[in-house]
Motif scaffolding. Structure first.
Motif, mmCIF file in Angstrom:
data_model
loop_
_atom_site.group_PDB
_atom_site.id
_atom_site.type_symbol
_atom_site.label_atom_id
_atom_site.label_comp_id
_atom_site.label_asym_id
_atom_site.label_seq_id
_atom_site.Cartn_x
_atom_site.Cartn_y
_atom_site.Cartn_z
ATOM 1 N N ALA A 161 5.151 -43.319 -47.153
ATOM 2 C CA ALA A 161 6.046 -44.199 -48.668
ATOM 3 C C ALA A 161 7.165 -43.592 -48.474
ATOM 4 C CB ALA A 161 4.914 -43.159 -49.365
ATOM 5 N N LYS A 162 7.809 -42.178 -48.299
ATOM 6 C CA LYS A 162 9.082 -42.159 -48.768
ATOM 7 C C LYS A 162 10.013 -43.329 -48.203
ATOM 8 C CE LYS A 162 7.981 -37.365 -50.422
ATOM 9 N NZ LYS A 162 8.618 -36.383 -50.397
ATOM 10 N N ARG A 163 10.134 -43.185 -46.781
ATOM 11 C CA ARG A 163 10.682 -43.859 -46.204
ATOM 12 C C ARG A 163 10.303 -45.762 -46.861
ATOM 13 N NH1 ARG A 163 8.392 -42.389 -41.074
ATOM 14 N NH2 ARG A 163 10.107 -40.796 -40.197
ATOM 15 N N PHE A 164 9.276 -46.435 -47.451
ATOM 16 C CA PHE A 164 9.080 -47.504 -47.492
ATOM 17 C C PHE A 164 10.087 -47.243 -48.562
ATOM 18 C CE2 PHE A 164 7.477 -51.290 -47.907
ATOM 19 C CZ PHE A 164 6.608 -51.744 -46.645
ATOM 20 N N GLU A 165 9.867 -46.872 -49.630
ATOM 21 C CA GLU A 165 10.600 -46.721 -50.860
ATOM 22 C C GLU A 165 12.101 -46.861 -51.311
ATOM 23 O OE1 GLU A 165 8.881 -43.445 -52.998
ATOM 24 O OE2 GLU A 165 6.659 -43.911 -53.047
ATOM 25 N N THR B 145 1.816 -47.048 -43.495
ATOM 26 C CA THR B 145 2.635 -48.127 -43.897
ATOM 27 C C THR B 145 1.838 -49.047 -44.204
ATOM 28 O OG1 THR B 145 4.150 -46.935 -42.065
ATOM 29 C CG2 THR B 145 4.482 -48.819 -42.896
ATOM 30 N N LYS B 146 1.358 -49.203 -43.824
ATOM 31 C CA LYS B 146 0.453 -50.934 -44.700
ATOM 32 C C LYS B 146 -0.126 -49.912 -45.979
ATOM 33 C CE LYS B 146 -1.650 -53.316 -40.889
ATOM 34 N NZ LYS B 146 -2.915 -53.634 -40.195
ATOM 35 N N GLU B 147 -0.800 -48.808 -46.525
ATOM 36 C CA GLU B 147 -0.819 -48.724 -47.946
ATOM 37 C C GLU B 147 -0.329 -48.259 -48.303
ATOM 38 O OE1 GLU B 147 -2.472 -44.678 -47.350
ATOM 39 O OE2 GLU B 147 -4.303 -45.230 -46.085
ATOM 40 N N ALA B 148 0.990 -47.696 -48.135
ATOM 41 C CA ALA B 148 2.701 -47.660 -49.031
ATOM 42 C C ALA B 148 2.519 -49.286 -49.154
ATOM 43 C CB ALA B 148 3.586 -47.161 -47.906
ATOM 44 N N ILE C 116 4.252 -55.428 -51.515
ATOM 45 C CA ILE C 116 5.280 -55.730 -50.058
ATOM 46 C C ILE C 116 4.397 -56.298 -49.546
ATOM 47 C CG2 ILE C 116 6.763 -55.220 -48.916
ATOM 48 C CD1 ILE C 116 8.151 -53.633 -50.834
ATOM 49 N N GLU C 117 4.448 -57.337 -48.182
ATOM 50 C CA GLU C 117 3.650 -57.431 -47.089
ATOM 51 C C GLU C 117 4.153 -57.318 -45.837
ATOM 52 O OE1 GLU C 117 2.306 -61.696 -44.572
ATOM 53 O OE2 GLU C 117 2.982 -61.557 -46.695
ATOM 54 N N LEU C 118 3.227 -56.077 -44.574
ATOM 55 C CA LEU C 118 3.571 -55.777 -43.932
ATOM 56 C C LEU C 118 3.039 -57.054 -42.890
ATOM 57 C CD1 LEU C 118 5.363 -53.496 -42.589
ATOM 58 C CD2 LEU C 118 3.129 -52.656 -42.888
ATOM 59 N N LEU C 119 4.497 -57.223 -41.911
ATOM 60 C CA LEU C 119 4.041 -57.805 -40.875
ATOM 61 C C LEU C 119 3.872 -56.565 -39.528
ATOM 62 C CD1 LEU C 119 4.409 -60.239 -38.910
ATOM 63 C CD2 LEU C 119 6.569 -60.671 -38.892
ATOM 64 N N SER C 120 3.096 -56.490 -39.118
ATOM 65 C CA SER C 120 2.978 -55.524 -37.700
ATOM 66 C C SER C 120 2.958 -56.055 -36.466
ATOM 67 C CB SER C 120 1.540 -55.069 -37.782
ATOM 68 O OG SER C 120 1.071 -54.061 -36.928
ATOM 69 N N LEU C 121 4.529 -55.048 -36.169
ATOM 70 C CA LEU C 121 4.891 -55.890 -34.900
ATOM 71 C C LEU C 121 4.720 -54.673 -33.373
ATOM 72 C CD1 LEU C 121 8.228 -57.048 -36.429
ATOM 73 C CD2 LEU C 121 6.420 -58.299 -35.561
#
Length: 329
Positions: free
Chosen positions: A152-156, A186-189, A195-200
């Motif tokens: 969550a912190k990385r995403f923020e 990361t999806k939860e964050a 924000i939409e998360l594109l999983s690669l």
């Protein structure tokens, strides 16, 4: 009394004296196994091994005198890692240092008796290394990168740099047991921030360019590059492509930011290896694995590269710069 009879009696006395027996155990040359995921010529891996040895020296251990170390390199190959794990367990060292969750899993499959200290580990319970963090239930303990708030912190922080972000990407390695949990977190964050998360997911170096192209084609405003031997080994290519695409990227380790990544937030690797040496010291002196709890990161480092920020046209907020542990300008 004859000399032979005296020696026999002395030997019996030593055998029945716990203090003397312990001294003999501590003073004999000990054997440490060390299993690295990396290739033998990896400069960063060499720095971490050097930090581990230096801390052992500070604790009174001298290589070649009262301990020897057997190092095996996995060369970022699953097959080689498992082979190296088998090799190490066959020589029966007093303790083995594992450098990633992947090497710990390989060692766990190879031995249930030799103490293993993981310098870096994902969630030990989720990965099956133990049932209890405070009192490890098997032959494994160590230092985790696991922290409920880390993703969550990385995403923020990435969102602070790109406040207009609506789509973000995550490059991760599904064969790494700890990264499945990382993707979930990361999806939860992302969901919390709307924000939409594109999983690669990637499995090999050849997948990297295709993953980054997918991020660009689907209009991802930024990317998180999960730390794995695969992504770290190909870090130069990932960093260069992200700069070329003007794609802001969040990495894990400060050395990646020094190498040109926009930013990183994660554990201090060198500190983890010094702490690992302290656990190894205690094990060699008789402490049991169950008495050595898994420990969460003692310190998390935020590093920002302003040269890269300028190159990709990003303005880093002053509030974020003020929180940074290291700024490359």
């Amino acid at each position: 009394m004859r000399r032979r009879e005296f020696i026999t009696l002395l030997g019996s006395a030593l055998a029945t004296c716990p203090g003397v027996a312990l001294a003999q155990t501590v003073n004999r040359a000990r054997r440490i196994g060390f299993l690295s995921t990396s290739a033998e010529d990896d400069a960063e891996a060499a720095k971490r091994l050097a930090a581990f040895k230096l801390r052992l020296q500070e604790l009174g251990w001298t290589e070649g005198k009262n301990f020897q170390i057997d190092v095996r390199f996995g060369s970022n190959s699953g097959e080689r890692i498992h082979q190296a794990a088998t090799e190490l367990t066959e020589i029966a060292p007093d303790v083995i240092v594992s450098t990633t969750s992947t090497t710990t899993r390989a060692l766990m499959n190879a031995t249930g008796n030799i103490p293993i200290v993981g310098a870096i580990s994902g969630d030990p319970i989720a990965l099956g290394f133990t049932k209890d963090l405070s009192h490890p239930t098997g032959n494994i303990t160590g230092f985790t990168t696991f922290n409920d708030t880390l993703a969550a912190k990385r995403f923020e922080m990435l969102h602070e740099i790109v406040p207009t972000m609506r789509i973000a990407a995550l490059m991760w390695v599904p064969t790494n047991p700890q990264q499945v949990l990382l993707e979930t977190k990361t999806k939860e964050a992302a969901h919390i921030l709307g924000i939409e998360l594109l999983s690669l997911p990637i499995k090999a170096a050849d997948d990297i360019s295709r993953a980054l192209a997918a991020a660009q084609n689907q209009h991802a405003a930024a990317i998180i590059v999960a730390a794995d031997p695969l992504t770290v080994a190909n870090g130069r290519a990932i960093i260069d492509e992200c700069i070329s695409m003007k794609l802001p990227a969040m990495h894990t380790f400060a050395f990646e930011t020094k190498n040109g990544a926009l930013m990183s937030y994660g554990i201090d690797l060198v500190e983890n290896y010094r702490r690992t040496a302290e656990y190894v010291d205690r094990i060699l002196k008789g402490t049991k694995i169950a008495e050595l709890p898994f420990q969460e990161p003692a310190r998390l480092t935020l590093a920002i590269n302003l040269q890269t920020a300028r190159a990709i046209g990003i303005n880093v907020p002053s509030t974020l710069l003020a929180r940074a542990d290291e700024v490359i300008d």
